[in-house]
Design a protein around this motif. Sequence first.
Motif, PDB file in Angstrom:
ATOM      1  N   ASP A  83       0.881  -1.238   0.024  1.00  0.00           N
ATOM      2  CA  ASP A  83       0.049   0.193   0.012  1.00  0.00           C
ATOM      3  C   ASP A  83       0.840   1.288  -0.057  1.00  0.00           C
ATOM      4  O   ASP A  83       0.602   2.047   0.643  1.00  0.00           O
ATOM      5  CB  ASP A  83      -0.901  -0.014   1.125  1.00  0.00           C
ATOM      6  CG  ASP A  83      -2.166   0.862   0.867  1.00  0.00           C
ATOM      7  OD1 ASP A  83      -2.319   1.472  -0.189  1.00  0.00           O
ATOM      8  OD2 ASP A  83      -3.083   1.210   1.802  1.00  0.00           O
ATOM      9  N   LYS A 103      -4.528  -3.991   1.599  1.00  0.00           N
ATOM     10  CA  LYS A 103      -5.381  -5.016   2.328  1.00  0.00           C
ATOM     11  C   LYS A 103      -6.457  -5.304   1.603  1.00  0.00           C
ATOM     12  O   LYS A 103      -6.965  -6.540   1.138  1.00  0.00           O
ATOM     13  CB  LYS A 103      -5.497  -5.129   3.893  1.00  0.00           C
ATOM     14  CG  LYS A 103      -6.254  -3.687   4.332  1.00  0.00           C
ATOM     15  CD  LYS A 103      -6.005  -3.717   5.923  1.00  0.00           C
ATOM     16  CE  LYS A 103      -6.659  -2.583   6.294  1.00  0.00           C
ATOM     17  NZ  LYS A 103      -6.452  -2.645   7.857  1.00  0.00           N
ATOM     18  N   GLU A 104      -7.443  -4.220   1.270  1.00  0.00           N
ATOM     19  CA  GLU A 104      -8.847  -4.348   0.545  1.00  0.00           C
ATOM     20  C   GLU A 104      -8.586  -5.078  -0.716  1.00  0.00           C
ATOM     21  O   GLU A 104      -9.307  -5.802  -1.350  1.00  0.00           O
ATOM     22  CB  GLU A 104      -9.558  -3.185   0.699  1.00  0.00           C
ATOM     23  CG  GLU A 104      -9.761  -2.719   2.097  1.00  0.00           C
ATOM     24  CD  GLU A 104     -10.903  -3.618   2.900  1.00  0.00           C
ATOM     25  OE1 GLU A 104     -11.494  -4.675   2.098  1.00  0.00           O
ATOM     26  OE2 GLU A 104     -11.165  -3.265   4.157  1.00  0.00           O
ATOM     27  N   TYR A 127      -7.810  -8.479  -0.616  1.00  0.00           N
ATOM     28  CA  TYR A 127      -9.241  -9.329  -0.390  1.00  0.00           C
ATOM     29  C   TYR A 127     -10.061  -9.349  -1.639  1.00  0.00           C
ATOM     30  O   TYR A 127     -10.646 -10.414  -2.023  1.00  0.00           O
ATOM     31  CB  TYR A 127      -9.993  -8.587   0.670  1.00  0.00           C
ATOM     32  CG  TYR A 127     -11.187  -9.373   1.197  1.00  0.00           C
ATOM     33  CD1 TYR A 127     -11.275 -10.677   1.505  1.00  0.00           C
ATOM     34  CD2 TYR A 127     -12.314  -8.660   1.430  1.00  0.00           C
ATOM     35  CE1 TYR A 127     -12.241 -11.387   1.911  1.00  0.00           C
ATOM     36  CE2 TYR A 127     -13.465  -9.346   1.968  1.00  0.00           C
ATOM     37  CZ  TYR A 127     -13.312 -10.740   2.026  1.00  0.00           C
ATOM     38  OH  TYR A 127     -14.450 -11.355   2.606  1.00  0.00           O
ATOM     39  N   SER A 162       2.211 -12.180  -0.869  1.00  0.00           N
ATOM     40  CA  SER A 162       2.322 -10.704  -0.928  1.00  0.00           C
ATOM     41  C   SER A 162       3.537  -9.959  -0.507  1.00  0.00           C
ATOM     42  O   SER A 162       4.413 -10.475   0.546  1.00  0.00           O
ATOM     43  CB  SER A 162       1.469 -10.043   0.354  1.00  0.00           C
ATOM     44  OG  SER A 162       0.048 -10.479   0.042  1.00  0.00           O
ATOM     45  N   LEU A 167       1.272  -0.087   4.573  1.00  0.00           N
ATOM     46  CA  LEU A 167       0.834  -1.590   5.025  1.00  0.00           C
ATOM     47  C   LEU A 167       1.900  -2.557   5.417  1.00  0.00           C
ATOM     48  O   LEU A 167       2.549  -2.846   4.714  1.00  0.00           O
ATOM     49  CB  LEU A 167      -0.288  -2.031   4.055  1.00  0.00           C
ATOM     50  CG  LEU A 167      -0.773  -3.391   4.300  1.00  0.00           C
ATOM     51  CD1 LEU A 167      -1.588  -3.432   5.480  1.00  0.00           C
ATOM     52  CD2 LEU A 167      -1.344  -4.125   3.261  1.00  0.00           C
ATOM     53  N   GLU A 211       0.196  -6.357   9.893  1.00  0.00           N
ATOM     54  CA  GLU A 211      -1.375  -5.710   9.628  1.00  0.00           C
ATOM     55  C   GLU A 211      -1.992  -6.764   8.636  1.00  0.00           C
ATOM     56  O   GLU A 211      -3.188  -7.008   8.587  1.00  0.00           O
ATOM     57  CB  GLU A 211      -1.258  -4.344   9.301  1.00  0.00           C
ATOM     58  CG  GLU A 211      -2.836  -3.594   8.848  1.00  0.00           C
ATOM     59  CD  GLU A 211      -2.912  -2.398   8.582  1.00  0.00           C
ATOM     60  OE1 GLU A 211      -3.947  -1.784   8.566  1.00  0.00           O
ATOM     61  OE2 GLU A 211      -1.812  -1.579   8.818  1.00  0.00           O
ATOM     62  N   LEU A 212      -1.237  -7.044   7.431  1.00  0.00           N
ATOM     63  CA  LEU A 212      -1.875  -7.728   6.438  1.00  0.00           C
ATOM     64  C   LEU A 212      -2.208  -9.274   7.080  1.00  0.00           C
ATOM     65  O   LEU A 212      -3.258  -9.969   6.619  1.00  0.00           O
ATOM     66  CB  LEU A 212      -1.224  -7.880   5.301  1.00  0.00           C
ATOM     67  CG  LEU A 212      -1.466  -8.619   4.016  1.00  0.00           C
ATOM     68  CD1 LEU A 212      -2.855  -8.382   3.557  1.00  0.00           C
ATOM     69  CD2 LEU A 212      -0.588  -8.530   2.893  1.00  0.00           C
ATOM     70  N   PHE A 245      -5.119  -8.780   9.132  1.00  0.00           N
ATOM     71  CA  PHE A 245      -6.470  -8.741   8.193  1.00  0.00           C
ATOM     72  C   PHE A 245      -6.886  -9.990   7.523  1.00  0.00           C
ATOM     73  O   PHE A 245      -8.067 -10.298   7.733  1.00  0.00           O
ATOM     74  CB  PHE A 245      -6.022  -7.728   7.278  1.00  0.00           C
ATOM     75  CG  PHE A 245      -7.226  -7.318   6.202  1.00  0.00           C
ATOM     76  CD1 PHE A 245      -8.180  -6.692   6.383  1.00  0.00           C
ATOM     77  CD2 PHE A 245      -7.052  -8.213   5.009  1.00  0.00           C
ATOM     78  CE1 PHE A 245      -9.300  -6.255   5.550  1.00  0.00           C
ATOM     79  CE2 PHE A 245      -8.065  -7.813   3.898  1.00  0.00           C
ATOM     80  CZ  PHE A 245      -9.214  -7.080   4.442  1.00  0.00           C
ATOM     81  N   SER A 246      -5.963 -10.763   7.112  1.00  0.00           N
ATOM     82  CA  SER A 246      -6.124 -11.880   6.310  1.00  0.00           C
ATOM     83  C   SER A 246      -6.768 -13.066   7.454  1.00  0.00           C
ATOM     84  O   SER A 246      -7.813 -13.907   7.127  1.00  0.00           O
ATOM     85  CB  SER A 246      -4.923 -12.698   6.018  1.00  0.00           C
ATOM     86  OG  SER A 246      -4.327 -11.679   4.762  1.00  0.00           O
ATOM     87  N   SER A 286      -6.305 -16.517   5.773  1.00  0.00           N
ATOM     88  CA  SER A 286      -4.788 -16.413   5.831  1.00  0.00           C
ATOM     89  C   SER A 286      -3.954 -17.635   5.316  1.00  0.00           C
ATOM     90  O   SER A 286      -2.904 -17.898   5.081  1.00  0.00           O
ATOM     91  CB  SER A 286      -4.651 -16.426   7.539  1.00  0.00           C
ATOM     92  OG  SER A 286      -5.305 -17.427   8.114  1.00  0.00           O
TER      93      SER A 286
END
Length: 252
Positions: free
Chosen positions: A182, A195-196, A199, A212, A223, A227-228, A231-232, A238
């Motif tokens: 990001d 992250k979005e 997704y 990633s 990012l 954090e990723l 989020f996953s 994940s």
Amino acid sequence: MDIQLIRNATLVVQYAGKKFLIDPMLAEKGTYPPFPNSLRQDQNNPLVNLVTPINELINVDAVIVTHLHLDHWDDAAIDTLPKDIKLFVQNAEDATVIHNAGFNNIEVLQEDTLFEDVQLVKTKGEHGRGPVLELAGQVCGVVFKHPSEKTLYVAGDTVWYEAVQEVIETHKPEVIVVNAGDNQFLEGGSLVMGKEDVYELYKAAPDARIISVHMEAVNYWTLSKEELKNFSQEKGISSNVLVPDDGESYTF
């Protein structure tokens, strides 16, 4: 195939018996000034050291340069790589720049490029959204295909948008590498996936393994890997979204 994250967007991909170096940023930690108008103006780039010796990194069959930004093709790569190494680039303009740096075995990627028996498909990318695109310039990604391997899609410096979805629908990659730090300037929004975006990519390719990269290595990242990962986990994806450390590799 074996995919190793070296640092930032730099990868070593072993695919169908061939070894590719992708987007080489090979300088020592702190060699270059920070990218302006962005976070961490007190930190020079790259932010971290290479964990793999350069002489190992340049022992490859070919190099793919998705675009010429410093964090994908730097002075250390220019100085270190053999001038006769096979180099694939996105367009004639990049080929001219690299030729002027002394390289003499350059090929512009097409949608049906062959490197011996490995098919390389150039894909589109958008290095941001809106007005920042003009500043960011042209970029590409690459799909790798071979009868003995899973299909691999290295998306390059792009956000999630319709052309990325079209690549997934057309080529059905089973492994996808995304630049997902990001990265941003202080204005203009995301230059690569956040992250979005990851997704959305997962929803388009729920059976693929997503790796990633391009995270925490240059000063304008926003990012973090942690954090990723969190989020996953929250999204229940994940097991599909892999966030490697520098030097880590995956075999598929």
